[in-house]
Scaffold this motif. Structure first.
Motif, PDB file in Angstrom:
ATOM      1  N   TYR A   1     -50.142 -22.438  33.154  1.00 33.71           N
ATOM      2  CA  TYR A   1     -51.160 -21.403  32.981  1.00 33.71           C
ATOM      3  C   TYR A   1     -50.877 -20.145  33.803  1.00 33.71           C
ATOM      4  O   TYR A   1     -50.743 -19.039  33.263  1.00 33.71           O
ATOM      5  N   SER A   2     -50.745 -20.310  35.123  1.00 25.39           N
ATOM      6  CA  SER A   2     -50.604 -19.139  35.997  1.00 25.39           C
ATOM      7  C   SER A   2     -49.339 -18.348  35.723  1.00 25.39           C
ATOM      8  O   SER A   2     -49.312 -17.127  35.901  1.00 25.39           O
ATOM      9  N   SER A   3     -48.278 -19.027  35.306  1.00 25.31           N
ATOM     10  CA  SER A   3     -47.014 -18.327  35.046  1.00 25.31           C
ATOM     11  C   SER A   3     -47.176 -17.263  33.966  1.00 25.31           C
ATOM     12  O   SER A   3     -46.625 -16.164  34.075  1.00 25.31           O
ATOM     13  N   LEU A   4     -47.951 -17.586  32.929  1.00 24.95           N
ATOM     14  CA  LEU A   4     -48.158 -16.629  31.839  1.00 24.95           C
ATOM     15  C   LEU A   4     -49.051 -15.468  32.263  1.00 24.95           C
ATOM     16  O   LEU A   4     -48.952 -14.367  31.718  1.00 24.95           O
ATOM     17  N   GLN A   5     -49.922 -15.715  33.237  1.00 27.52           N
ATOM     18  CA  GLN A   5     -50.777 -14.647  33.742  1.00 27.52           C
ATOM     19  C   GLN A   5     -49.982 -13.667  34.600  1.00 27.52           C
ATOM     20  O   GLN A   5     -50.205 -12.457  34.556  1.00 27.52           O
ATOM     21  N   SER A   6     -49.052 -14.188  35.376  1.00 25.62           N
ATOM     22  CA  SER A   6     -48.259 -13.336  36.275  1.00 25.62           C
ATOM     23  C   SER A   6     -47.080 -12.687  35.565  1.00 25.62           C
ATOM     24  O   SER A   6     -46.739 -11.530  35.834  1.00 25.62           O
ATOM     25  N   VAL A   7     -46.432 -13.467  34.671  1.00 22.75           N
ATOM     26  CA  VAL A   7     -45.240 -12.970  33.978  1.00 22.75           C
ATOM     27  C   VAL A   7     -45.363 -13.281  32.488  1.00 22.75           C
ATOM     28  O   VAL A   7     -44.908 -14.343  32.039  1.00 22.75           O
ATOM     29  N   PRO A   8     -46.002 -12.404  31.714  1.00 19.11           N
ATOM     30  CA  PRO A   8     -46.083 -12.645  30.261  1.00 19.11           C
ATOM     31  C   PRO A   8     -44.681 -12.798  29.659  1.00 19.11           C
ATOM     32  O   PRO A   8     -43.750 -12.121  30.061  1.00 19.11           O
ATOM     33  N   ASN A   9     -44.575 -13.729  28.717  1.00 18.75           N
ATOM     34  CA  ASN A   9     -43.274 -14.008  28.068  1.00 18.75           C
ATOM     35  C   ASN A   9     -42.232 -14.450  29.091  1.00 18.75           C
ATOM     36  O   ASN A   9     -41.049 -14.098  29.005  1.00 18.75           O
ATOM     37  N   ILE A  10     -42.654 -15.251  30.054  1.00 17.56           N
ATOM     38  CA  ILE A  10     -41.739 -15.735  31.086  1.00 17.56           C
ATOM     39  C   ILE A  10     -40.627 -16.564  30.436  1.00 17.56           C
ATOM     40  O   ILE A  10     -40.884 -17.375  29.533  1.00 17.56           O
ATOM     41  N   PRO A  11     -39.368 -16.372  30.850  1.00 21.40           N
ATOM     42  CA  PRO A  11     -38.243 -17.079  30.199  1.00 21.40           C
ATOM     43  C   PRO A  11     -38.305 -18.600  30.380  1.00 21.40           C
ATOM     44  O   PRO A  11     -38.724 -19.093  31.427  1.00 21.40           O
ATOM     45  N   PHE A  12     -37.871 -19.313  29.353  1.00 24.41           N
ATOM     46  CA  PHE A  12     -37.727 -20.775  29.378  1.00 24.41           C
ATOM     47  C   PHE A  12     -39.033 -21.492  29.741  1.00 24.41           C
ATOM     48  O   PHE A  12     -39.021 -22.526  30.398  1.00 24.41           O
ATOM     49  N   TYR A  13     -40.132 -20.929  29.297  1.00 24.55           N
ATOM     50  CA  TYR A  13     -41.456 -21.506  29.584  1.00 24.55           C
ATOM     51  C   TYR A  13     -41.554 -22.939  29.065  1.00 24.55           C
ATOM     52  O   TYR A  13     -41.927 -23.853  29.797  1.00 24.55           O
ATOM     53  N   PHE A  14     -41.223 -23.162  27.805  1.00 25.58           N
ATOM     54  CA  PHE A  14     -41.367 -24.494  27.209  1.00 25.58           C
ATOM     55  C   PHE A  14     -40.326 -25.467  27.743  1.00 25.58           C
ATOM     56  O   PHE A  14     -40.595 -26.664  27.889  1.00 25.58           O
ATOM     57  N   PHE A  15     -39.135 -24.989  28.040  1.00 29.07           N
ATOM     58  CA  PHE A  15     -38.076 -25.860  28.553  1.00 29.07           C
ATOM     59  C   PHE A  15     -38.476 -26.485  29.887  1.00 29.07           C
ATOM     60  O   PHE A  15     -38.430 -27.711  30.053  1.00 29.07           O
ATOM     61  N   PHE A  16     -38.906 -25.665  30.836  1.00 30.26           N
ATOM     62  CA  PHE A  16     -39.248 -26.183  32.156  1.00 30.26           C
ATOM     63  C   PHE A  16     -40.522 -27.020  32.129  1.00 30.26           C
ATOM     64  O   PHE A  16     -40.606 -28.059  32.785  1.00 30.26           O
ATOM     65  N   ASN A  17     -41.513 -26.590  31.363  1.00 26.27           N
ATOM     66  CA  ASN A  17     -42.751 -27.367  31.305  1.00 26.27           C
ATOM     67  C   ASN A  17     -42.552 -28.697  30.599  1.00 26.27           C
ATOM     68  O   ASN A  17     -43.195 -29.693  30.950  1.00 26.27           O
ATOM     69  N   ALA A  18     -41.636 -28.742  29.631  1.00 29.53           N
ATOM     70  CA  ALA A  18     -41.334 -30.017  28.970  1.00 29.53           C
ATOM     71  C   ALA A  18     -40.721 -30.995  29.964  1.00 29.53           C
ATOM     72  O   ALA A  18     -41.081 -32.184  29.999  1.00 29.53           O
ATOM     73  N   LEU A  19     -39.789 -30.516  30.796  1.00 29.39           N
ATOM     74  CA  LEU A  19     -39.178 -31.390  31.806  1.00 29.39           C
ATOM     75  C   LEU A  19     -40.203 -31.843  32.843  1.00 29.39           C
ATOM     76  O   LEU A  19     -40.188 -33.005  33.285  1.00 29.39           O
ATOM     77  N   LEU A  20     -41.094 -30.959  33.232  1.00 33.20           N
ATOM     78  CA  LEU A  20     -42.140 -31.326  34.197  1.00 33.20           C
ATOM     79  C   LEU A  20     -43.106 -32.347  33.605  1.00 33.20           C
ATOM     80  O   LEU A  20     -43.585 -33.244  34.311  1.00 33.20           O
ATOM     81  N   LEU A  21     -43.369 -32.251  32.312  1.00 31.18           N
ATOM     82  CA  LEU A  21     -44.225 -33.242  31.659  1.00 31.18           C
ATOM     83  C   LEU A  21     -43.519 -34.589  31.549  1.00 31.18           C
ATOM     84  O   LEU A  21     -44.146 -35.641  31.682  1.00 31.18           O
ATOM     85  N   VAL A  22     -42.211 -34.569  31.301  1.00 27.27           N
ATOM     86  CA  VAL A  22     -41.433 -35.819  31.306  1.00 27.27           C
ATOM     87  C   VAL A  22     -41.504 -36.467  32.689  1.00 27.27           C
ATOM     88  O   VAL A  22     -41.674 -37.687  32.823  1.00 27.27           O
ATOM     89  N   LEU A  23     -41.389 -35.649  33.730  1.00 27.17           N
ATOM     90  CA  LEU A  23     -41.508 -36.152  35.103  1.00 27.17           C
ATOM     91  C   LEU A  23     -42.881 -36.773  35.334  1.00 27.17           C
ATOM     92  O   LEU A  23     -43.000 -37.820  35.980  1.00 27.17           O
ATOM     93  N   THR A  24     -43.919 -36.148  34.801  1.00 28.04           N
ATOM     94  CA  THR A  24     -45.270 -36.687  34.928  1.00 28.04           C
ATOM     95  C   THR A  24     -45.393 -38.039  34.236  1.00 28.04           C
ATOM     96  O   THR A  24     -46.000 -38.978  34.773  1.00 28.04           O
TER      97      THR A  24
END
Length: 238
Positions: A171-194
């Motif tokens: 959430y916060s990443s999109l507020q600070s940096v709209p269109n932040i690079p590799f958003y889905f890639f990193f969040n997918a890995l973090l969800l796998v970790l979860t």
């Protein structure tokens, strides 16, 4: 025992260094997780103290992939452990490359504390019976360690991790940096970790359930295979 002793040494050093970065410097990441993306810029400089933490962790997880496959005792969750090491190494390397190092420090801090407790508890389990003698002190310490490990696993990995890390990255990443690079890639890995954290928490729940039902009378690692099952005849009987 040597495996746990080595891991205890590493995780104690790495977690202590993470504590230093988060609580004894000016980094506000723990108390203000959205700050990990404040002033983010592509190709920004990585502070030396954070770069040291990344070098330490990256080298360890690179070695851990080999160690889990060829050196460590094979356990029921070793395949998942290998996947964890690959995901962790990918997150560490790419978060450094794309300058998401601030959130990386927070992720490492929230995970390393449980490994310190786990390896310390396992060492006391191994030390309970040594030299053919039962040592009550190690038994008591392992019981206390098991309790604190179970509570801290839930608190750090299943409560604080989503509250601080996933909230900041999703959430916060999109507020600070709209269109932040590799958003889905990193969040997918973090969800796998979860998901892996939840998977291992099921082992903890399984152990607690066995204790409550009287099936287990002392602390042990439920991921370990029974010694009898792993024995193989070294030579044919004559």
């Amino acid at each position: 025992m040597p495996e746990s002793a080595w891991k205890l040494l590493f995780y104690t050093v790495s977690w202590s260094y993470g504590c230093y970065l988060l609580f004894f410097t000016d980094y506000p990441f723990f108390y203000d997780p959205p700050s990990v993306f404040y002033d983010w810029k592509k190709g920004m400089d990585v502070p030396t103290d954070i770069a040291i933490a990344y070098l330490l962790q990256c080298s360890f997880y690179g070695h851990s992939i080999y160690a889990t496959a060829y050196m460590d005792t094979w356990r029921k969750d070793s395949i998942v452990m290998l996947l964890h090491h690959v995901v962790a190494l990918t997150l560490i390397a790419f978060s450094y490359a794309f300058r998401y190092h601030n959130v990386g420090i927070l992720v490492l801090f929230l995970h390393d504390i449980n490994d310190v407790q786990l390896e310390f508890t396992k060492l006391n389990v191994y030390f309970k019976h040594r030299g053919g003698v039962y040592h009550r002190l190690n038994d008591v310490i392992s019981n206390i360690g098991c309790l604190t490990f179970s509570v801290s696993w839930f608190w750090f990995r299943l409560y604080w991790f989503p509250l601080k890390v996933l909230y900041a990255t999703c959430y916060s990443s999109l507020q600070s940096v709209p269109n932040i690079p590799f958003y889905f890639f990193f969040n997918a890995l973090l969800l796998v970790l979860t998901l892996m954290n939840i998977y291992w928490f099921l082992y903890i729940v399984l152990f607690v359930a066995k204790v409550l039902m009287g099936q287990v009378h002392e602390v042990n690692d439920v991921r370990e295979y029974d010694v009898e099952d792993s024995k193989k005849p070294s030579q044919e009987e004559r």
